[in-house]
Motif scaffolding. Structure first.
Motif, mmCIF file in Angstrom:
data_model
loop_
_atom_site.group_PDB
_atom_site.id
_atom_site.type_symbol
_atom_site.label_atom_id
_atom_site.label_comp_id
_atom_site.label_asym_id
_atom_site.label_seq_id
_atom_site.Cartn_x
_atom_site.Cartn_y
_atom_site.Cartn_z
ATOM 1 N N GLY A 14 0.762 -1.218 0.053
ATOM 2 C CA GLY A 14 0.014 0.296 -0.115
ATOM 3 C C GLY A 14 0.759 1.067 -0.094
ATOM 4 O O GLY A 14 0.198 2.300 -0.029
ATOM 5 N N ARG A 15 2.170 1.290 0.080
ATOM 6 C CA ARG A 15 3.074 2.409 0.285
ATOM 7 C C ARG A 15 3.492 2.575 -1.017
ATOM 8 O O ARG A 15 4.330 1.713 -1.583
ATOM 9 N N ASN A 16 3.477 3.813 -1.639
ATOM 10 C CA ASN A 16 4.160 4.066 -2.841
ATOM 11 C C ASN A 16 3.847 3.380 -3.935
ATOM 12 O O ASN A 16 4.493 3.040 -5.116
ATOM 13 N N THR A 17 2.670 2.554 -3.849
ATOM 14 C CA THR A 17 2.145 1.721 -4.986
ATOM 15 C C THR A 17 1.248 2.570 -5.888
ATOM 16 O O THR A 17 0.454 3.329 -5.520
ATOM 17 N N PRO A 18 1.801 2.545 -7.419
ATOM 18 C CA PRO A 18 1.048 3.223 -8.275
ATOM 19 C C PRO A 18 -0.567 3.066 -8.094
ATOM 20 O O PRO A 18 -0.823 2.027 -8.092
ATOM 21 N N ARG A 19 -1.334 4.109 -7.966
ATOM 22 C CA ARG A 19 -2.838 4.023 -8.108
ATOM 23 C C ARG A 19 -3.403 4.411 -9.245
ATOM 24 O O ARG A 19 -2.873 5.687 -9.757
ATOM 25 N N PRO A 20 -4.165 3.669 -9.803
ATOM 26 C CA PRO A 20 -5.135 4.583 -10.864
ATOM 27 C C PRO A 20 -5.517 5.784 -10.510
ATOM 28 O O PRO A 20 -6.128 5.940 -9.522
ATOM 29 N N SER A 21 -5.564 6.704 -11.777
ATOM 30 C CA SER A 21 -6.216 8.065 -11.373
ATOM 31 C C SER A 21 -7.684 7.713 -11.716
ATOM 32 O O SER A 21 -8.157 6.514 -12.081
ATOM 33 N N ALA A 22 -8.535 8.731 -11.718
ATOM 34 C CA ALA A 22 -10.036 8.872 -11.959
ATOM 35 C C ALA A 22 -10.252 8.137 -13.369
ATOM 36 O O ALA A 22 -11.144 7.696 -13.326
ATOM 37 N N ASP A 23 -9.343 8.412 -14.291
ATOM 38 C CA ASP A 23 -9.706 7.622 -15.545
ATOM 39 C C ASP A 23 -9.129 6.413 -15.530
ATOM 40 O O ASP A 23 -9.020 5.751 -16.720
ATOM 41 N N GLY A 24 -8.521 5.892 -14.638
ATOM 42 C CA GLY A 24 -8.074 4.363 -14.650
ATOM 43 C C GLY A 24 -6.561 4.078 -15.120
ATOM 44 O O GLY A 24 -6.338 3.006 -15.143
ATOM 45 N N VAL A 25 -5.972 5.214 -15.448
ATOM 46 C CA VAL A 25 -4.667 5.013 -15.733
ATOM 47 C C VAL A 25 -3.685 5.142 -14.589
ATOM 48 O O VAL A 25 -3.672 5.960 -13.581
ATOM 49 N N VAL A 26 -2.846 4.349 -14.531
ATOM 50 C CA VAL A 26 -1.531 4.131 -13.471
ATOM 51 C C VAL A 26 -0.529 5.084 -14.299
ATOM 52 O O VAL A 26 0.043 4.891 -15.158
ATOM 53 N N PRO A 29 5.877 6.418 -11.908
ATOM 54 C CA PRO A 29 6.609 7.611 -11.287
ATOM 55 C C PRO A 29 7.828 8.195 -12.057
ATOM 56 O O PRO A 29 8.472 7.502 -12.967
ATOM 57 N N ALA A 30 8.255 9.271 -12.062
ATOM 58 C CA ALA A 30 9.502 10.092 -12.634
ATOM 59 C C ALA A 30 10.546 9.554 -11.914
ATOM 60 O O ALA A 30 10.482 9.138 -10.867
ATOM 61 N N PRO A 31 11.779 9.727 -12.624
ATOM 62 C CA PRO A 31 13.065 9.610 -11.899
ATOM 63 C C PRO A 31 13.043 10.378 -10.504
ATOM 64 O O PRO A 31 12.668 11.460 -10.518
ATOM 65 N N GLY A 32 13.462 9.775 -9.464
ATOM 66 C CA GLY A 32 13.516 10.527 -8.267
ATOM 67 C C GLY A 32 12.315 9.923 -7.498
ATOM 68 O O GLY A 32 12.186 10.471 -6.165
ATOM 69 N N GLU A 33 11.004 9.571 -8.039
ATOM 70 C CA GLU A 33 10.076 9.260 -7.211
ATOM 71 C C GLU A 33 9.718 7.705 -6.866
ATOM 72 O O GLU A 33 10.198 7.022 -7.816
ATOM 73 N N GLY A 34 9.155 7.443 -5.781
ATOM 74 C CA GLY A 34 8.885 6.089 -5.445
ATOM 75 C C GLY A 34 10.193 5.212 -5.322
ATOM 76 O O GLY A 34 11.168 5.461 -5.127
ATOM 77 N N LYS A 35 9.849 3.990 -6.218
ATOM 78 C CA LYS A 35 11.008 2.909 -6.311
ATOM 79 C C LYS A 35 12.003 3.839 -7.253
ATOM 80 O O LYS A 35 13.105 2.913 -7.510
ATOM 81 N N ARG A 36 11.773 4.664 -8.025
ATOM 82 C CA ARG A 36 12.866 5.349 -8.989
ATOM 83 C C ARG A 36 13.651 6.362 -8.018
ATOM 84 O O ARG A 36 14.310 6.966 -8.727
ATOM 85 N N GLY A 37 13.347 6.487 -6.810
ATOM 86 C CA GLY A 37 14.002 7.503 -5.922
ATOM 87 C C GLY A 37 14.633 6.657 -4.901
ATOM 88 O O GLY A 37 14.892 5.479 -4.939
ATOM 89 N N GLU A 38 14.809 7.483 -3.814
ATOM 90 C CA GLU A 38 15.373 7.035 -2.648
ATOM 91 C C GLU A 38 15.062 5.697 -2.013
ATOM 92 O O GLU A 38 15.531 5.124 -1.428
#
Length: 176
Positions: A14-26, A29-38
């Motif tokens: 549940g932590r930093n898991t990409p969640r679908p937006s309102a339109d259902g698109v996941v 993450p950009a470089p530096g975010e989530g698993k692409r970051g620290e």
């Protein structure tokens, strides 16, 4: 001194898991975010950084007609004249087939030349020509600017520590 393991790379539901937006698109993450970051795995972060540096280097050298692998070959032949194609492949982390193509192209362009090995006639040794040295100098000026950008914000001690860490990883994992 015992080292604590970093919690940052452990998956937590549940932590930093990409969640679908309102339109259902996941959203990726950009470089530096989530698993692409620290929070990312060190191996992944090293690969991500390498890919970003290589792309920037390709763009930086493009108008000189030099690719990142060609720059690596020129750099190693400048540092260690007389290497065989197999030695160049090992030093540049390229396949022998790729190095063969690069060497043929650099030779065709007059940047390197082959000299026979003094003892083993079948071994071909490669060295830079004056044209190759000039091309490498032009490339290096641009790559040095990129290196400065990589080290921006680091003091000398931190840069030395990072260089030692990266070289140590290569030496340590090479032994396995």
């Amino acid at each position: 001194m015992a080292r604590k393991s970093a919690d940052i790379t452990r998956s937590q539901p549940g932590r930093n898991t990409p969640r679908p937006s309102a339109d259902g698109v996941v959203r990726v993450p950009a470089p530096g975010e989530g698993k692409r970051g620290e929070q990312g795995y060190l191996g992944y972060l090293l690969r991500q950084a390498h890919a970003a540096v290589r792309l920037k280097m390709e763009r930086t050298l493009a108008d000189l007609g030099v690719t990142s692998p060609q720059f690596a070959v020129l750099t190693m032949l400048n540092a260690y004249p007389g290497l065989s194609g197999a030695d160049v492949a090992r030093l540049t982390f390229l396949t022998p087939q790729t190095v063969g193509v690069i060497i043929r192209n650099l030779e065709r362009d007059g940047a390197i030349e082959m000299t026979p090995h003094p003892v083993h006639g079948r071994i071909q040794q490669w060295t830079l020509t004056p044209r190759g040295a000039m091309l490498l100098k032009a490339c290096r000026e641009r790559v040095i600017a990129l290196e400065k950008r990589l080290a921006a914000g680091l003091d000398a001690k931190s840069e030395t520590t990072i260089r030692r860490w990266l070289a140590g990883i290569a030496a340590d994992l090479q032994e396995d």
